[in-house]
Design a protein around this motif. Structure first.
Motif, PDB file in Angstrom:
ATOM      1  N   ASP A  16       0.824  -1.211   0.000  1.00 33.55           N
ATOM      2  CA  ASP A  16       0.000   0.000   0.000  1.00 33.55           C
ATOM      3  C   ASP A  16       0.859   1.263   0.000  1.00 33.55           C
ATOM      4  OD1 ASP A  16      -2.319  -1.340  -0.172  1.00 33.55           O
ATOM      5  OD2 ASP A  16      -3.121  -0.742   1.784  1.00 33.55           O
ATOM      6  N   VAL A  17       1.906   1.242   0.797  1.00 34.26           N
ATOM      7  CA  VAL A  17       2.806   2.403   0.840  1.00 34.26           C
ATOM      8  C   VAL A  17       3.482   2.581  -0.524  1.00 34.26           C
ATOM      9  CG1 VAL A  17       4.930   3.301   1.850  1.00 34.26           C
ATOM     10  CG2 VAL A  17       3.207   2.280   3.314  1.00 34.26           C
ATOM     11  N   LEU A  20       1.160   4.225  -3.007  1.00 37.21           N
ATOM     12  CA  LEU A  20       1.058   5.670  -2.789  1.00 37.21           C
ATOM     13  C   LEU A  20       2.294   6.399  -3.301  1.00 37.21           C
ATOM     14  CD1 LEU A  20      -0.548   6.078   0.734  1.00 37.21           C
ATOM     15  CD2 LEU A  20      -1.390   7.024  -1.405  1.00 37.21           C
ATOM     16  N   LEU A  21       3.448   5.809  -3.034  1.00 33.81           N
ATOM     17  CA  LEU A  21       4.693   6.433  -3.497  1.00 33.81           C
ATOM     18  C   LEU A  21       4.739   6.499  -5.018  1.00 33.81           C
ATOM     19  CD1 LEU A  21       7.565   5.079  -1.216  1.00 33.81           C
ATOM     20  CD2 LEU A  21       6.977   7.444  -1.644  1.00 33.81           C
TER      21      LEU A  21
ATOM     22  N   TRP B 323      -0.083  12.603   8.503  1.00 36.12           N
ATOM     23  CA  TRP B 323       0.225  11.227   8.070  1.00 36.12           C
ATOM     24  C   TRP B 323      -0.014  10.248   9.227  1.00 36.12           C
ATOM     25  CZ3 TRP B 323       0.990  10.115   3.096  1.00 36.12           C
ATOM     26  CH2 TRP B 323       1.516   8.871   2.738  1.00 36.12           C
ATOM     27  N   LEU B 332      -4.192   4.789   6.118  1.00 39.25           N
ATOM     28  CA  LEU B 332      -2.894   4.363   5.622  1.00 39.25           C
ATOM     29  C   LEU B 332      -2.484   3.183   6.498  1.00 39.25           C
ATOM     30  CD1 LEU B 332      -1.124   7.827   5.265  1.00 39.25           C
ATOM     31  CD2 LEU B 332      -2.011   6.402   3.420  1.00 39.25           C
ATOM     32  N   PRO B 333      -1.466   2.438   6.096  1.00 40.04           N
ATOM     33  CA  PRO B 333      -1.029   1.319   6.942  1.00 40.04           C
ATOM     34  C   PRO B 333      -0.855   1.761   8.405  1.00 40.04           C
ATOM     35  CG  PRO B 333       0.086   1.224   4.854  1.00 40.04           C
ATOM     36  CD  PRO B 333      -0.727   2.483   4.830  1.00 40.04           C
ATOM     37  N   PHE B 336       2.106   3.448  10.548  1.00 36.86           N
ATOM     38  CA  PHE B 336       2.423   4.880  10.682  1.00 36.86           C
ATOM     39  C   PHE B 336       1.753   5.527  11.897  1.00 36.86           C
ATOM     40  CE2 PHE B 336       2.983   4.332   6.024  1.00 36.86           C
ATOM     41  CZ  PHE B 336       4.315   4.662   5.975  1.00 36.86           C
ATOM     42  N   PHE B 352       9.389   8.643   7.319  1.00 40.41           N
ATOM     43  CA  PHE B 352       8.898   8.232   6.005  1.00 40.41           C
ATOM     44  C   PHE B 352       8.820   9.397   5.022  1.00 40.41           C
ATOM     45  CE2 PHE B 352       5.329   7.685   3.049  1.00 40.41           C
ATOM     46  CZ  PHE B 352       5.748   6.565   2.366  1.00 40.41           C
ATOM     47  N   ILE B 356      10.502  11.639   0.438  1.00 41.28           N
ATOM     48  CA  ILE B 356       9.587  12.298  -0.509  1.00 41.28           C
ATOM     49  C   ILE B 356       9.980  13.767  -0.653  1.00 41.28           C
ATOM     50  CG2 ILE B 356       7.186  12.982  -0.922  1.00 41.28           C
ATOM     51  CD1 ILE B 356       6.317  10.423   0.442  1.00 41.28           C
ATOM     52  N   PHE B 441      -3.599  12.997  -9.878  1.00 43.22           N
ATOM     53  CA  PHE B 441      -3.056  12.319  -8.692  1.00 43.22           C
ATOM     54  C   PHE B 441      -4.144  12.116  -7.638  1.00 43.22           C
ATOM     55  CE2 PHE B 441      -1.424  13.129  -4.355  1.00 43.22           C
ATOM     56  CZ  PHE B 441      -0.771  11.920  -4.157  1.00 43.22           C
ATOM     57  N   TRP B 448      -8.376   4.688  -5.355  1.00 44.73           N
ATOM     58  CA  TRP B 448      -7.627   3.659  -4.625  1.00 44.73           C
ATOM     59  C   TRP B 448      -8.170   3.523  -3.201  1.00 44.73           C
ATOM     60  CZ3 TRP B 448      -4.364   4.461  -0.308  1.00 44.73           C
ATOM     61  CH2 TRP B 448      -3.622   3.345   0.092  1.00 44.73           C
ATOM     62  N   TRP B 452     -10.285   0.208  -2.396  1.00 44.80           N
ATOM     63  CA  TRP B 452      -9.366  -0.750  -1.793  1.00 44.80           C
ATOM     64  C   TRP B 452      -9.133  -0.483  -0.313  1.00 44.80           C
ATOM     65  CZ3 TRP B 452      -7.256  -5.258  -1.446  1.00 44.80           C
ATOM     66  CH2 TRP B 452      -6.103  -5.438  -0.679  1.00 44.80           C
ATOM     67  N   ARG B 453      -8.600   0.665  -0.006  1.00 45.22           N
ATOM     68  CA  ARG B 453      -8.061   0.906   1.335  1.00 45.22           C
ATOM     69  C   ARG B 453      -9.154   0.977   2.414  1.00 45.22           C
ATOM     70  NH1 ARG B 453      -3.695  -0.270   4.176  1.00 45.22           N
ATOM     71  NH2 ARG B 453      -4.510   0.293   6.203  1.00 45.22           N
TER      72      ARG B 453
END
Lengths: 125, 473
Positions: A16-17, A20-21, B323, B332-333, B336, B352, B356, B441, B448, B452-453
């Motif tokens: 999943d990460v 996203l990246l 985040w 998110l997972p 985090f 993390f 970026i 984006f 997504w 999914w998430r």
């Protein structure tokens, strides 16, 4: 009965990460890297430029010199660069549809999810 | 989560999985809130705002400054009401979760992360550029910038990793110095410290190089004067008295920035030819260079470094908390969503986001990075307009306790929406491809998440405020 989400494993979290990246870099950075996105500012050079030809008065000339640019030729590209603001109405329409469509999509799908949240939060008592 | 708690010690509560759930420390006062908001934004006076002059000329730059000020006044009014009521980490993200729904919250979380991470990248680029400029002035041209960019991002990430109180106290000091530097530059120039006189003749000789369209186009970078002030509410869970401190800190921040923005435009437009100003990397430092005064150059060098450090510092703080909040809610997972056992910071989120920021700081031009940050901010402001209307409709005045009630509703929301629409058009003029890339984006990310998430998200846990059922649901 309250919704019980599946437990996500470590590998699933990594995937999943990574997704996203890839979306971030793919949608935002790659177009820049490939030169597909960027500002449309282009210089309109003139031959043998002088400060007067570039429209710079005495005070402005002193300012250019204080900024380390004493030669008008060196300043020419900066002074003559302009954005091109001509645009097609079709492109503007595409942008408007994208922005408005995006918010409509998100609010509608959110509303569907929100009703589940509210039902579970308030109806289970 | 006890929102009214002012206990400045670590709290622990049993999580739904039976373990101990560590919470963020409530240690921040109004001064820290001001420093967090202004600290992030003050760098907008030191770099980036001047691209507005490049897009429309000197007058357009000033009009954009004031129009953007109006936009942010609406933002501060709306945000103060909602944030003082939904006082939870993540700020607008928590608001969206309670008012619009999970997918909107996911998007708002991404807006915040992208806006602040890109701003952090822009700050690192500016530091590298400034050091290169100063090295060139000292006769050492061609400084290799990347090591300084990497060092900036990594050092500030480490500082955030170690603890929020030390981080924001550090911000408070360096923000105050950077603000003072702008005031001193203005006063010194007014007292005749500049060897080169202020010159505003371009206002009469070339008032609108792009015509009236230029004023609209300049609004794009006009937002940069203030972008990020809404970051004050990111630390809502770490503020001792959110209902009082958040509105106070945000409003004080807007007033500070309005003053600084006007002074900055005046000094820079008077000392730098608009064509140069429109593409300068460090306009206030350049203005100091034009004065020929070494003390002013040193002062503005320090101001630029401090403002960029304070901004990047606040950006890491805010982006990591957004985040972290999304990880905690499983948007998110959940990895985090961890708090450091010793420092009580969202350390995994902090680490993390470092790569970026570095990808964009090392590989993209400043104006493009700034545009990505502005676009994410702009999407967030657009969200605030209908979020405010929905908030008042679902919980009319009197149905829940609000820390602050903003006046003239819905006028600020309507005005904000109109200025946002004008700004989308402004970005479209010259940077349309970035706008389309950004929208693609967010659309992809939304699909997504929804398809999914969202299956990993506990539905009932998304509404944690002790409020009655929203009307109409």
């Amino acid at each position: 009965m309250a919704y019980q989400p599946p437990k996500q494993g470590f590998v699933g979290q990594i995937v999943d990460v990574a997704v996203l990246l890839v979306m971030t870099v793919g949608a935002l950075y790659i177009p820049l890297y490939l030169g597909l996105a960027g500002a449309a500012k282009t210089p309109r050079p003139i031959e043998n430029p002088t400060w007067e030809a570039l429209g710079q008065n005495a005070a402005e000339q002193a300012q250019w010199q204080a900024l380390g640019i004493a030669d008008p030729a060196a300043a020419s590209d900066i002074v003559t660069a302009r954005f091109d603001y001509s645009f097609s109405w079709a492109a503007l329409l595409v942008m408007a549809v994208l922005v408005i469509g995006y918010f409509v999509l998100v609010v509608r799908l959110s509303d569907k999810e929100y009703r589940d949240v509210i039902a579970e939060r308030f109806d289970r008592k | 989560m006890t929102l009214s708690s002012a206990e400045p010690t670590v709290q622990a509560q049993a999580s739904t999985q039976g373990g101990e759930r560590l919470q963020l420390l409530r240690v921040l006062g109004p001064g820290h809130v001001w420093a967090l908001g202004v600290g992030i934004v003050l760098v907008g006076e030191y770099m980036g705002w001047n691209f507005a002059v490049g897009k429309g000329g000197m007058i357009a730059g000033l009009v954009a400054c004031w129009l953007a000020g109006l936009l942010y006044t609406c933002v501060a009014m709306i945000d103060s009401e909602v944030t003082s009521t939904v006082a939870a980490a993540g700020g607008q993200y928590a608001q969206a979760k309670h008012i619009v729904g999970p997918l909107m919250a996911f998007n708002v979380g991404l807006f915040l992360v992208m806006a602040y991470t890109m701003l952090e990248a822009a700050n690192a680029i500016t530091i590298g550029f400034l050091l290169d400029t100063v090295a060139g002035l000292q006769g050492h041209s061609g400084l290799h910038q990347p090591p300084f960019i990497v060092l900036t991002v990594v050092f500030l990430a480490w500082l955030n990793y170690r603890g929020v109180l030390a981080t924001l106290t550090f911000n408070l000091v360096i923000t105050a110095i950077a603000f003072l530097a702008i005031i001193l530059l203005f006063v010194s120039v007014q007292l005749g410290a500049s060897h080169v006189p202020l010159d505003f003749s371009a206002i009469s000789t070339d008032p609108l190089p792009y015509g009236w369209l230029g004023i609209l186009a300049a609004l794009h970078f006009g937002l940069w004067y203030y972008l990020g002030i809404e970051g004050t509410c990111q630390a809502a869970e770490e503020v001792r008295s959110p209902a009082r401190s958040l509105p106070y800190g945000t409003m004080a921040g807007i007033m500070t920035l309005l003053i600084a923005a006007t002074l900055t435009w005046y000094v820079c437009s008077g000392l730098i030819p608009w064509e140069y100003l429109g593409q300068a990397g460090t306009p206030l430092f350049d203005a100091a260079r034009v004065t020929g005064s070494t003390p002013l150059m040193v002062l503005l060098f320090i101001g630029t470094i401090f403002s960029t450090l304070a901004s990047a510092n606040g950006c890491i703080n805010d982006a990591s908390r957004a985040w972290f909040s999304m990880g905690r809610d499983r948007y998110l997972p959940s990895w985090f969503g961890a708090v450091h056992p010793k420092y009580r910071t969202p350390y995994r989120s902090i680490v993390f986001l470092v790569p970026i920021a570095l990808i964009f700081a090392l590989g993209a031009p400043l104006d493009q990075v700034v545009t990505f940050s502005i676009l994410s901010g702009l999407l967030g402001y657009t969200f605030m307009t209908f979020n405010m209307v929905m908030f008042r409709r679902k919980w009319p005045l009197g149905t829940i306790k609000r820390g602050y009630v903003h006046p003239f509703h819905p006028f600020p929301a309507i005005l904000l929406l109109l200025i946002c629409a004008a700004t989308y058009f402004a970005v479209f003029l010259g940077y349309g491809s970035q706008l389309i890339a950004m929208m693609c984006f967010y659309i992809l990310a939304s699909l997504w998440f929804h398809f999914w998430r969202y299956r990993f998200v506990r539905r009932g846990d998304q509404f944690t405020m002790p409020w009655p059922r929203p009307q109409g649901c």
